[in-house]
Design an enzyme around this catalytic site. Structure first.
Site, PDB file in Angstrom:
ATOM      1  N   GLU A   1       2.872  -5.308  -3.159  1.00 17.25           N
ATOM      2  CA  GLU A   1       1.998  -4.202  -2.788  1.00 17.25           C
ATOM      3  C   GLU A   1       1.896  -4.130  -1.266  1.00 17.25           C
ATOM      4  O   GLU A   1       1.866  -5.153  -0.587  1.00 17.25           O
ATOM      5  CB  GLU A   1       0.612  -4.434  -3.392  1.00 17.25           C
ATOM      6  CG  GLU A   1      -0.424  -3.385  -3.039  1.00 17.25           C
ATOM      7  CD  GLU A   1      -1.830  -3.805  -3.461  1.00 17.25           C
ATOM      8  OE1 GLU A   1      -2.647  -2.912  -3.738  1.00 17.25           O
ATOM      9  OE2 GLU A   1      -2.106  -5.022  -3.498  1.00 17.25           O
TER      10      GLU A   1
ATOM     11  N   LYS B   1      -0.824   3.081  -9.257  1.00  9.57           N
ATOM     12  CA  LYS B   1      -1.912   2.205  -9.690  1.00  9.57           C
ATOM     13  C   LYS B   1      -2.961   2.996 -10.456  1.00  9.57           C
ATOM     14  O   LYS B   1      -3.505   3.985  -9.960  1.00  9.57           O
ATOM     15  CB  LYS B   1      -2.535   1.534  -8.462  1.00  9.57           C
ATOM     16  CG  LYS B   1      -3.558   0.452  -8.785  1.00  9.57           C
ATOM     17  CD  LYS B   1      -4.041  -0.219  -7.496  1.00  9.57           C
ATOM     18  CE  LYS B   1      -5.004  -1.365  -7.791  1.00  9.57           C
ATOM     19  NZ  LYS B   1      -5.471  -2.012  -6.542  1.00  9.57           N
TER      20      LYS B   1
ATOM     21  N   CYS C   1      -2.044  -5.622  -8.065  1.00 10.11           N
ATOM     22  CA  CYS C   1      -3.168  -6.369  -7.513  1.00 10.11           C
ATOM     23  C   CYS C   1      -4.245  -6.658  -8.571  1.00 10.11           C
ATOM     24  O   CYS C   1      -3.978  -7.301  -9.572  1.00 10.11           O
ATOM     25  CB  CYS C   1      -3.754  -5.631  -6.314  1.00 10.11           C
ATOM     26  SG  CYS C   1      -4.727  -6.708  -5.213  1.00 10.11           S
TER      27      CYS C   1
END
Length: 557
Positions: free
Chosen positions: A298, A358, A409
């Site tokens: 990321e 995401k 994440c």
């Protein structure tokens, strides 16, 4: 008039709710000690066995107290757990966000403490108490703003006798196993104390000792079941269970830690390009195998490669040098005024291809709801200059003929987001993350532990790629095959089997968590409903008695 309830009655070892027990200070200290013990169970200290002391201590502390006292004891335990566990949230933004998040999370444990005080009246209270722990975690992992499931009991068990339970019921079943062991331990302590009190009555003492022995056996049985459950599961081999792909993980590192790491975003991109070119040179020299696919983390390109030709050219150079598609973590402009945290499959021949956006941006970090309201508490919210928009598609991406399941994440903490990728056909899991904003804290090892649980839960190898560490390759049994240090460049190359089998946890999805939550909630409602019935019946009886007494007095007059 005497009112009895054939369903809800005090357990043999339960003091009456109004009976004086240990002082409030002693109970408070016991709850606090349990919170500290849970903290030490998590990565950073890795004393996983201590996790059972959290449920054990809160069950003992809330025994025989009112609901509101249970709220207080739960709050104390929550604060003593979350304040140290989440200290990394305040490293670069000050103490207020850290305190606010810790208090918010602790409120759920407060409600749990109240519920434990209520359900202590039920037979088999230790079972309902363990289910309530799962219910509390389910709620705070979903609400508000999508929840924050950090600090679930299961996430403390990356290795140990409870880990294998993840393959049968996911992280919720691991949490239940830890909580059940703790509540059974509390019940055994209470039974032993009762045997001590009954020392003058041989028959009662013998009964109490038998009960204590059974509860001790039950306490030990749960981790034994977890250990036995590991036997039929996938082992620690990366290369067994399907056709293999050679996977490279690149950790390019950042110029400096902190919130301003991305002010040198070109340097971050160049670091990952340079590491990938160095890897290509090693391949050319025959020092490592030619990778089929390469994973970048990321924020490896915080420059939008769709809009910036220089960034696109740099990624192209890296992809052509290594001769394999690269999964690039990029910040992309759009839709509209928003940004998108995007994973892009970058092919050495055709350039950018499939993407994953995401699906769970982090509130107050990637977007700010009700900005003017939160600005009243901290001007740090304005560090988020543009809000990220959530994606809608599952993170399954085709790379080199294999289906990669990507989560970004903090998404690794959310059961449903990981489950969707496996159901969507992922044959390996990838976690792209950026930990540079948390410095040399326990956040990275805490997140790594989640990846290890996900490997067992899904029966898949997991690749974690971080800008600054910890990057890792995890076998399907949750064991670490390779891992990097913090704030140092690193590159791994490993052959990884692409698995298509499904664990029981994958097939069941959210059902184990839903069933356990319903079990705990049902027990609570049973006690509350019984109390309301008794209160109504007592009110009717009291009215009748008062009326009769009045008539007598009037007769005497």
């Amino acid at each position: 008039m005497t009112v009895t309830d054939p369903v809800v009655r005090p357990a043999d070892d339960a003091p009456a709710p109004r009976r004086r027990g240990a002082g409030l200070l002693a109970r408070t200290l016991l709850a606090a000690a349990g919170g500290v013990a849970m903290y030490f169970a998590f990565p950073g200290w890795d004393l996983a066995a201590l996790a059972v002391l959290g449920p054990a201590s809160l069950s003992l502390a809330t025994r025989g107290v009112r609901f509101r006292t249970g709220l207080w004891l739960g709050l104390v335990q929550g604060l003593c757990f979350f304040l140290p566990l989440l200290s990394w949230t305040g490293i670069y933004v000050g103490s207020f966000p850290w305190y606010a998040l810790s208090v918010a999370e602790s409120l759920y444990v407060a409600v749990l403490g109240g519920a434990l005080a209520v359900t202590a009246r039920l037979r088999g209270w230790w079972l309902w108490a363990a289910a309530l722990w799962v219910g509390q975690e389910a709620l705070r992992g979903r609400w508000p703003l999508g929840g924050f499931p950090w600090g679930r009991l299961g996430f403390s068990q990356a290795e140990g006798p409870f880990t294998a339970l993840a393959a049968y019921g996911g992280v919720p079943l691991v949490s239940f196993g830890v909580a059940l062991t703790g509540t059974l331990l509390a019940a055994a302590v209470l039974a032993s104390a009762r045997a001590w009190r009954d020392s003058d009555d041989a028959a009662r003492r013998a009964g109490s000792l038998r009960a204590a022995a059974v509860l001790v056996v039950g306490t030990l049985a749960v981790p034994v079941v977890g250990t036995v459950a590991r036997w039929p599961l996938a082992g620690g081999s990366l290369t067994e269970g399907g056709p293999t792909r050679t996977v490279a993980v690149v950790q390019g590192n950042v110029p400096r830690a902190g919130l301003d790491f991305n002010e040198q975003r070109r340097a971050v991109l160049d670091n990952h390009v340079r590491e990938t070119q160095d890897l290509a040179a090693q391949v050319a020299r025959g020092e490592v195998a030619q990778p089929d696919l390469v994973i970048w983390p990321e924020n490896s390109s915080d420059i939008d490669p769709y809009l910036n030709d220089d960034a696109a050219a740099a990624i192209d150079r890296a992809a052509r040098a290594i001769g394999a598609p690269i999964l690039v973590g990029a910040v992309v402009s759009g839709p509209g005024r928003f940004l998108s945290n995007t994973a892009i499959v970058w092919d050495p021949e055709t350039g950018p291809g499939e993407t994953y956006v995401k699906r769970h941006p982090v509130p107050l970090a990637e977007y700010v709801p009700a900005r003017s309201f939160f600005r009243f508490f901290s001007d740090k919210v304005d560090l988020v200059r543009a809000d990220f928009r959530a994606g809608s598609d599952v993170g399954t991406l085709d790379m080199a003929g294999t289906t990669v399941g990507d989560v970004i994440c903090f998404e690794v903490a959310y059961d449903g987001l990981v489950h969707d990728t496996v159901v969507g056909g992922a044959t390996m899991l990838v976690v792209q993350t950026n930990n540079a904003t948390f410095g040399f804290s326990d956040e990275s090892p805490q997140q790594l532990a989640m990846g290890r649980l996900r490997a067992v839960e899904a029966g898949r190898s997991v690749v974690m790629a971080s800008t600054s560490g910890i990057s890792a390759i995890i076998a399907p049994d949750g064991s670490l095959v390779r891992s990097s240090g913090l704030f140092t460049p690193a590159t791994f190359v490993e052959d990884i089997a692409q698995r298509d089998g499904t664990t029981l946890a994958t097939r069941l999805g959210a059902w184990p968590e839903a069933a356990l939550t319903a079990l705990g909630l049902g027990a609570t409602l049973l006690v509350v409903g019984s109390g309301l019935r008794r209160r109504r019946a007592g009110s009717v009886s009291g009215s009748s008695d008062v009326g009769g007494a009045g008539d007598t007095r009037r007769g005497r007059a």
